[in-house]
Motif scaffolding. Structure first.
Motif, mmCIF file in Angstrom:
data_model
loop_
_atom_site.group_PDB
_atom_site.id
_atom_site.type_symbol
_atom_site.label_atom_id
_atom_site.label_comp_id
_atom_site.label_asym_id
_atom_site.label_seq_id
_atom_site.Cartn_x
_atom_site.Cartn_y
_atom_site.Cartn_z
ATOM 1 N N HIS A 1 0.746 -1.138 -0.148
ATOM 2 C CA HIS A 1 0.019 0.029 -0.055
ATOM 3 C C HIS A 1 0.886 1.244 -0.070
ATOM 4 O O HIS A 1 0.639 2.294 -0.893
ATOM 5 C CB HIS A 1 -0.755 0.181 1.080
ATOM 6 C CG HIS A 1 -1.640 1.307 1.323
ATOM 7 N ND1 HIS A 1 -2.873 1.555 0.419
ATOM 8 C CD2 HIS A 1 -1.421 2.478 2.068
ATOM 9 C CE1 HIS A 1 -3.252 2.896 0.845
ATOM 10 N NE2 HIS A 1 -2.605 3.340 1.769
ATOM 11 N N ALA A 2 1.969 1.068 1.079
ATOM 12 C CA ALA A 2 2.747 2.578 0.854
ATOM 13 C C ALA A 2 3.425 2.724 -0.360
ATOM 14 O O ALA A 2 3.872 3.702 -0.884
ATOM 15 C CB ALA A 2 3.681 2.259 1.930
ATOM 16 N N ARG A 3 3.981 1.520 -0.905
ATOM 17 C CA ARG A 3 4.599 1.683 -2.271
ATOM 18 C C ARG A 3 3.714 2.422 -3.376
ATOM 19 O O ARG A 3 4.056 3.288 -4.158
ATOM 20 C CB ARG A 3 5.196 0.435 -2.933
ATOM 21 C CG ARG A 3 6.310 -0.092 -2.196
ATOM 22 C CD ARG A 3 6.674 -1.710 -3.021
ATOM 23 N NE ARG A 3 6.782 -1.285 -4.102
ATOM 24 C CZ ARG A 3 7.133 -2.601 -4.907
ATOM 25 N NH1 ARG A 3 7.032 -3.771 -4.410
ATOM 26 N NH2 ARG A 3 7.224 -2.388 -6.396
ATOM 27 N N THR A 4 2.141 1.853 -3.574
ATOM 28 C CA THR A 4 1.536 2.490 -4.499
ATOM 29 C C THR A 4 1.269 3.880 -4.178
ATOM 30 O O THR A 4 1.125 4.854 -4.871
ATOM 31 C CB THR A 4 0.521 1.599 -4.851
ATOM 32 O OG1 THR A 4 -0.262 0.984 -3.498
ATOM 33 C CG2 THR A 4 0.642 0.308 -5.608
ATOM 34 N N ARG A 5 0.809 3.956 -2.925
ATOM 35 C CA ARG A 5 0.197 5.355 -2.186
ATOM 36 C C ARG A 5 1.414 6.357 -2.349
ATOM 37 O O ARG A 5 1.016 7.462 -2.762
ATOM 38 C CB ARG A 5 -0.131 5.167 -1.020
ATOM 39 C CG ARG A 5 -0.966 6.469 -0.122
ATOM 40 C CD ARG A 5 -2.257 6.502 -0.582
ATOM 41 N NE ARG A 5 -2.859 7.480 0.297
ATOM 42 C CZ ARG A 5 -2.674 8.689 -0.052
ATOM 43 N NH1 ARG A 5 -1.763 9.106 -0.896
ATOM 44 N NH2 ARG A 5 -3.387 9.501 0.694
ATOM 45 N N LEU A 6 2.602 6.079 -2.183
ATOM 46 C CA LEU A 6 3.589 7.160 -2.131
ATOM 47 C C LEU A 6 4.585 6.942 -3.266
ATOM 48 O O LEU A 6 5.540 7.999 -3.201
ATOM 49 C CB LEU A 6 4.458 7.002 -0.764
ATOM 50 C CG LEU A 6 3.646 6.930 0.624
ATOM 51 C CD1 LEU A 6 4.604 6.674 1.655
ATOM 52 C CD2 LEU A 6 2.996 8.518 0.657
ATOM 53 N N GLY A 7 4.430 6.153 -4.240
ATOM 54 C CA GLY A 7 5.252 6.000 -5.120
ATOM 55 C C GLY A 7 6.642 5.594 -4.650
ATOM 56 O O GLY A 7 7.705 6.101 -5.230
ATOM 57 N N ALA A 8 6.744 4.736 -3.859
ATOM 58 C CA ALA A 8 7.992 4.551 -3.006
ATOM 59 C C ALA A 8 8.539 3.101 -3.751
ATOM 60 O O ALA A 8 7.889 2.691 -4.110
ATOM 61 C CB ALA A 8 7.798 4.352 -1.602
ATOM 62 N N GLU A 9 9.925 3.043 -3.636
ATOM 63 C CA GLU A 9 10.399 1.776 -3.728
ATOM 64 C C GLU A 9 11.078 1.345 -2.547
ATOM 65 O O GLU A 9 11.510 1.968 -1.532
ATOM 66 C CB GLU A 9 11.859 2.184 -4.817
ATOM 67 C CG GLU A 9 11.285 2.290 -6.210
ATOM 68 C CD GLU A 9 12.532 2.683 -6.956
ATOM 69 O OE1 GLU A 9 13.570 2.529 -6.680
ATOM 70 O OE2 GLU A 9 12.402 3.546 -7.899
ATOM 71 N N LEU A 10 11.147 0.000 -2.615
ATOM 72 C CA LEU A 10 11.773 -0.640 -1.234
ATOM 73 C C LEU A 10 13.368 -0.533 -1.327
ATOM 74 O O LEU A 10 13.721 -0.520 -2.391
ATOM 75 C CB LEU A 10 11.309 -2.094 -1.242
ATOM 76 C CG LEU A 10 10.028 -2.164 -0.849
ATOM 77 C CD1 LEU A 10 9.762 -3.811 -0.622
ATOM 78 C CD2 LEU A 10 9.638 -1.408 0.256
#
Lengths: 820, 347
Positions: free
Chosen positions: A809-818
């Motif tokens: 959720h965080a990745r898609t919501r914030l456009g984040a990468e791990l």
């Protein structure tokens, strides 16, 4: 009010020591601030008569005088004074005398030690032996006059020691008179107090009203008209003629000077003397300057200008009370006479004024003109409502005796508005229940009579009291209770505790809030400071406080420009305290203040309670060898967080980056706006580098300021429900997200938690990283996620599942990468 | 096999003498008890032992194993203690170095004194109420029986603000503010800032703090005796055992009015410049609430009466602390503040 005991003893025979008189007066509400002893500056000087003043055989400018000093003998004395003449009564310094004033100023103003002064010796002057010296006032240190020798009054007893004649040594009490006691701005008034306190008899001689032969139409006439009876209920006047203006007798001048007044001439001195004696201000006009002799007491009505005795132009206002003639003002009533009708050396006919002016009117004019005279001071405090004629008769006596004047016609007494009758019923039982002291009825009567009241019985347990005309402050029973109580110095009132004292007071929530707030701030290492509420306009512009856009409150009558506004913020005070301490080599300064700020709200001034903190320099000092942590944005934020946590309101508080220009005195990249339940309550940040430079700081300076009103209403409320700590273990999973650099941590947390499983117990940022391994413009935020169930131990699979969902959720919501 | 076992035991015990070092102990452990150690090997060889002897042999092996293990344990504990003692000796601190600075702020002495006063008064049954600094003429003067233009107003030189407002010159406005909201019986103290037009100097300041107190009840229930009792008790509690005296005075809002003096704390009554050589210093003003004040808040003076008092916090603090310069309270010099406690206990 200066009270020479020699003058007091004219009216009351008291032998108690000055200290005792002072203590008893103080206990009765007339505080004696100082006891001064006045000693003569001479020794061996007697009153003597110049029998003959002949020419010195060998010197034109010197006289050779035969002087009679009564029992002390007859002496031949050489004198250089121009005013010496046969028949004159003078001060003779005998051989062996010591004169502080003859010693050319080596002792300054200090009291001379006579043994240090050279004794006067007999001398031969131009071949003639002189057995003593006729003294000037300067030589006797009575004044600075050295134009001639001192002339004593014709009735001065020959041969008597001059010090004795001048009533020296004397003691002068400086009595502080409270504003309700206008009657005590006089020697007689104070004598009455002394008599009442010490149970002595008061002797006040009543002067005989002046009488004149009903001669001559050619003598000047005058009339009095009161056109403003509301401001002047009574006006008495008397004309006197054949006035010979000159100096007053030495004893009168001495008394004026002991009371702090300057001697001028025999007429003015006589009016001042009677004012000091009776409390009634008097004024002398040059009658020839009053057009048609018509005195009109009226309002100024229009605006205008008037030149007072002190040669200053005064702006008049319509309500000012004037003494005028048909064409012009002559005096500002009760405040100061005019230059145009002043008594001068050539004056021969005078008009003496003795009037009652309403205190309020005189106080108003005197305050507006910033002109306080001995007269206005007394009128404003209320003089004897019925004392005008007596004082006028008294001053006529003195002007007659000292200026050779005689009255013209009768004394004129215009009473435009008689005083209202006053009568107080004093219920003795009620008086006892007010003071708690039982004073015998006979003693109560005695005390009231002693202050001049008329007392009669008014039935069982009550007295009918008519207060004296000079006590305008006595108007109801409580006032009389005070009179009865204070004359014994309040000693009779027993000390007792009321029943209520045992009751438990309820706690004030604001006090608890302030106390707890202080506790947190002190515990966090901030020192409490207190600063002035006044500030300079420049400071209010620089630090406009928490209520953005509010206008400062200007003080109408400030002490100085630097203190001409009320502070919008506590920051000027804190930065001043910072600089004060840095200037004294303090290594750091961490402080807070809780106080009021002031702003204009809806056009009128208002106030608000704020908290302000400031932190500069080393804050945490670990053990030797480890680096200190300076106060800065995050240390200050930490203090705030612990405070909000203590209040249990952390969840209601938000921190947002301040918008550009929102808090202009803060570093634009290190400024936060603090919100409480959605509305802004203040700011947190580091001072703008330019501000820091102005304050000559060489490191960051963290500041915070918050409006407390909302927080006070929450207070330090305890939690409503207590949760039982979970019994099952928690599982931690970390995740590092690579994000846009500008994205605030608060947004990351919000995004992460918005759809998280109820098993997620908490999320905390534990690291933020930029640098190698992370693309530029990005940052890595490491989060610690803690999972726990209330009813079971979680399995790895369960945790992995909910954590992957959270990460996804965080990745898609914030456009984040791990971050790997 | 038995001999073999005895040999292992003898050798191991001999090597595990009291002087054995950590390495020697470890070597014995590995050789005897390790995964391919002597005892393990023997255990593996048990297959070849006649079944009748096996229990006996097994018992012997276990016995030897336990004995050696116990001995190793004993030696290791001893070695650990020895090691610890060696390291303690080398890891000593300079105990005279300063500790970590735990930040702790200091309470301003004026706050401290004010709180102490309030604590005493609250203990005597007074409640605390806060009132406003920005006032109107009515609440600061008129309702307190100061007529317009009255010289009593000159005793308190006032700062005026726009809109007909002013900065209160005393906390006595608290009497009016509270009595407009609440009815007697009441015992209330109002602490707060006051303002008068005085330059900041050794003895005066344009802003300072006062505590106003008042107690009102039905007529006769609160008398001037009670005023004396309450304030004497307060003075003793606050200043310690001291002589107090009341003398007559004047305030527009009390009648009778009084002032409370205590024996001068600086000279103990001997006479000094502070007490103007009288031996006494003034602490507070007080009196029975003037009937006109009660009327101003619509209370019938025939029905109610009470007392009121007011004291300056800074001035009293000077007296109590034995210092003589008011400016110290406004400078916030850390070297001054550091001398006051940072906890809520007594001074």
């Amino acid at each position: 009010m200066k009270l020479p005991l020699s003058w007091l003893r004219k009216f009351v025979r008291i032998d108690e020591p000055a200290r005792e008189i002072a203590d008893r007066l103080s206990a009765a509400g007339l505080v004696v601030e100082n006891i001064e002893t006045v000693v003569p500056a001479f020794q061996g000087v007697v009153v003597a008569k110049v029998i003959e003043a002949g020419r010195h055989p060998n010197a034109d400018r010197l006289s050779l005088c035969q002087v009679d000093a009564g029992p002390k003998g007859r002496f031949s004395v050489v004198c250089g004074a121009p005013n010496v003449h046969s028949g004159m009564i003078a001060a003779l310094a005998l051989v062996g005398a010591r004169l502080a004033g003859a010693d050319k100023g080596q002792h300054g103003d200090s009291v001379p030690r006579f043994e240090d002064l050279p004794p006067l010796e007999a001398a031969t002057i131009r071949g003639v032996r002189s057995e003593g010296m006729l003294c000037s006032e300067r030589e006797l240190k009575l004044s600075t006059d050295h134009a001639g020798i001192l002339e004593l009054p014709p009735d001065a007893p020959i041969g008597v020691d001059l010090a004795e004649f001048l009533l020296l040594p004397d003691t002068v009490l400086d009595v502080e008179i409270t504003p309700n006691r206008g009657d005590c701005l006089s020697i007689v008034g104070l004598a009455r107090e002394v008599a009442a306190i010490f149970r002595l008899k008061l002797h006040v001689p009543r002067p005989r009203p002046p009488r004149s032969k009903p001669e001559a139409d050619k003598l000047p006439r005058f009339s009095v008209e009161i056109a403003a009876p509301d401001l002047c209920p009574r006006y008495a006047a008397l004309a006197m003629t054949d006035v010979k203006i000159g100096p007053s007798p030495i004893r009168l001048r001495r008394r004026l000077e002991l009371c702090g007044m300057r001697a001028l001439n025999n007429v003015v001195d006589a009016t001042n003397y009677v004012m000091l004696e009776t409390g009634q201000p008097l004024h002398a006009f040059d009658l020839e300057k009053i057009e048609s002799g018509k005195v009109i007491v009226r309002r100024a009505d229009g605006n205008g200008e008037f030149t007072t005795l002190d040669n200053l132009k005064r702006e008049l206002q319509p309500d000012d009370l004037l003494i005028a003639d048909q064409s012009k003002p002559l005096a500002i009533a009760g405040v100061m006479g005019g230059l145009n009708s002043e008594v001068s050396d050539s004056t021969s006919t005078i008009l003496l004024e003795s009037a009652y002016f309403e205190p309020d009117a005189i106080a108003r004019t005197s305050r507006r003109l910033q002109l306080q005279s001995e007269a206005s001071y007394r009128f404003a405090r209320g003089i004897d409502r019925a004392g005008q004629v007596t004082a006028l008769a008294r001053v006529a006596e003195l002007v007659g005796a000292f200026a050779g004047a005689r009255p013209v016609g009768e004394l004129t007494d215009v009473e435009a508005r008689p005083a209202a009758a006053r009568q107080i019923i004093l219920d003795l039982g009620a008086m006892e229940s007010l003071t708690g002291a039982a004073v015998a009825p006979a003693e109560t009567r005695r005390r009231l009579k002693a202050i001049g009241a008329q007392v009669a019985s008014a039935g069982r347990g009550s007295l009918k009291v008519i207060p004296p005309s000079w006590r305008g402050d006595l108007n109801e029973a409580a006032d009389l209770a005070e009179e009865v109580a204070r004359l014994s110095g309040l000693h009779e009132i027993p000390s007792d505790l009321p029943a209520r004292v045992a009751a438990r007071a309820s706690v004030n929530p604001t006090r608890v809030f302030l106390r707890n707030t202080r506790e947190v701030m002190l515990g966090a290492g901030l020192n409490e400071v207190r600063t002035l509420a006044f500030t300079a306009p420049a400071d209010n512009e620089r630090f406009p406080g928490v209520a953005t856009g509010s206008r400062p409150v200007k003080v109408q009558n400030p002490l100085s420009v630097e203190l001409s506004e009320l502070r919008l913020s506590l920051l000027p005070g804190l930065t001043t305290a910072l600089r004060f301490n840095l200037n004294r080599q303090a290594p750091s300064f961490h402080a807070f203040e809780v106080g009021k700020v002031f702003m204009t709200r809806d056009g009128s001034p208002g106030e608000s309670m704020v908290l302000c903190g400031l932190s500069y320099g080393p804050y945490l000092m670990p053990d030797i060898g480890r680096k200190a942590i300076d106060g800065g944005f995050f240390s200050m934020k930490g203090i705030l967080e612990s405070w909000f946590d203590a209040m249990n309101v952390s969840g209601r508080v938000t921190y947002d980056a301040a918008r550009a220009g929102e808090v202009p005195f803060l570093h634009p990249g290190r400024a936060a706006s603090i919100g409480f339940e959605g509305s802004p309550i203040g700011y947190l940040g580091e001072l703008h580098p330019q501000e820091a430079m102005r304050l000559e700081l060489d490191g960051p300076c963290a500041v915070v300021e918050l409006d407390l009103n909302k927080l006070i209403s929450y207070g330090f409320a305890p939690r409503e429900t207590i949760e039982i700590p979970p019994r099952y273990p928690a599982v931690r999973r970390d995740v590092a997200l690579v994000l846009e650099r500008e994205l605030p941590a608060q947004a990351v947390i919000r995004a992460v938690t918005e759809t998280a499983s109820p098993l997620l117990e908490s999320v905390e940022v534990f690291d933020v990283y930029e640098g190698p391994g992370v693309a530029s413009g990005k940052k890595s935020v490491a989060l610690a996620c803690r999972y726990r169930s209330k009813d079971r131990t979680l399995t790895d699979e369960e945790v992995n599942r909910v954590h992957s969902a959270l990460v996804e959720h965080a990745r898609t919501r914030l456009g984040a990468e791990l971050r790997q | 096999m038995k001999e073999q076992l005895e040999e292992i035991r003898r050798r191991a015990i001999a090597e595990l003498g009291d002087g054995a070092g950590a390495d020697a102990v470890e070597a014995v452990r590995v050789r005897v008890l390790g995964r391919s150690g002597e005892l393990t090997e023997i255990m593996r060889g048990m297959r070849d032992v006649a079944p009748a002897e096996r229990p006996l042999m097994g018992k012997l092996i276990n016995e030897i194993k336990r004995e050696i293990e116990a001995r190793i344990e004993e030696l290791q504990t001893r070695l650990r203690i020895e090691e610890l003692e060696r390291s303690l000796a080398s890891a000593s601190l300079d105990v005279t170095l300063p500790g970590m600075k735990i930040p702790r702020g200091r309470m301003h002495p004026v706050t401290r004194i004010m709180e102490e006063m309030l604590d005493i008064l609250c203990g005597m049954g007074f409640e605390v109420e806060y009132t406003q600094d920005v006032e109107d003429d009515f609440h600061n003067f008129a309702a307190l029986n100061f007529p317009p233009n009255h010289p009593a107003r000159d005793m308190q030189d006032t700062f005026f603000l726009p809109g007909g407002m002013l900065l209160r010159t005393h906390t006595s406005n608290g009497q009016i503010r509270v009595l407009e909201r609440r009815r007697p019986p009441l015992a209330v103290v109002c602490p707060g800032g006051c303002y008068r037009r005085d330059d900041l100097s050794v003895r005066a300041a344009p802003a300072f703090n006062q505590i106003e107190g008042f107690m009102i009840d039905h007529r006769g229930r609160v008398t001037m005796s009670h005023l004396k009792g309450v304030l004497s008790a307060f003075a003793r509690e606050f200043f310690g055992e001291t002589r107090v005296r009341f003398r007559g005075s004047f305030f527009p809002f009390t009648e009778p009015s009084a002032e409370l003096d205590i024996y001068c704390l600086l000279c103990s009554g001997a006479g000094c410049p502070v007490c103007k050589y009288s031996g006494w210093t003034e602490v507070l003003g007080c009196g029975m609430i003037h009937p006109n004040v009660l009327r101003a808040v619509k209370l019938d003076p025939g029905e109610y009466q009470g007392f009121a008092f007011g004291m300056g916090v800074e001035r009293t603090a000077l007296m109590k602390l034995g210092i003589d310069d008011l400016r110290l309270f406004y400078e916030n010099d850390l070297r001054f503040l550091a001398q006051f406690p940072s906890v809520s206990g007594g001074v």
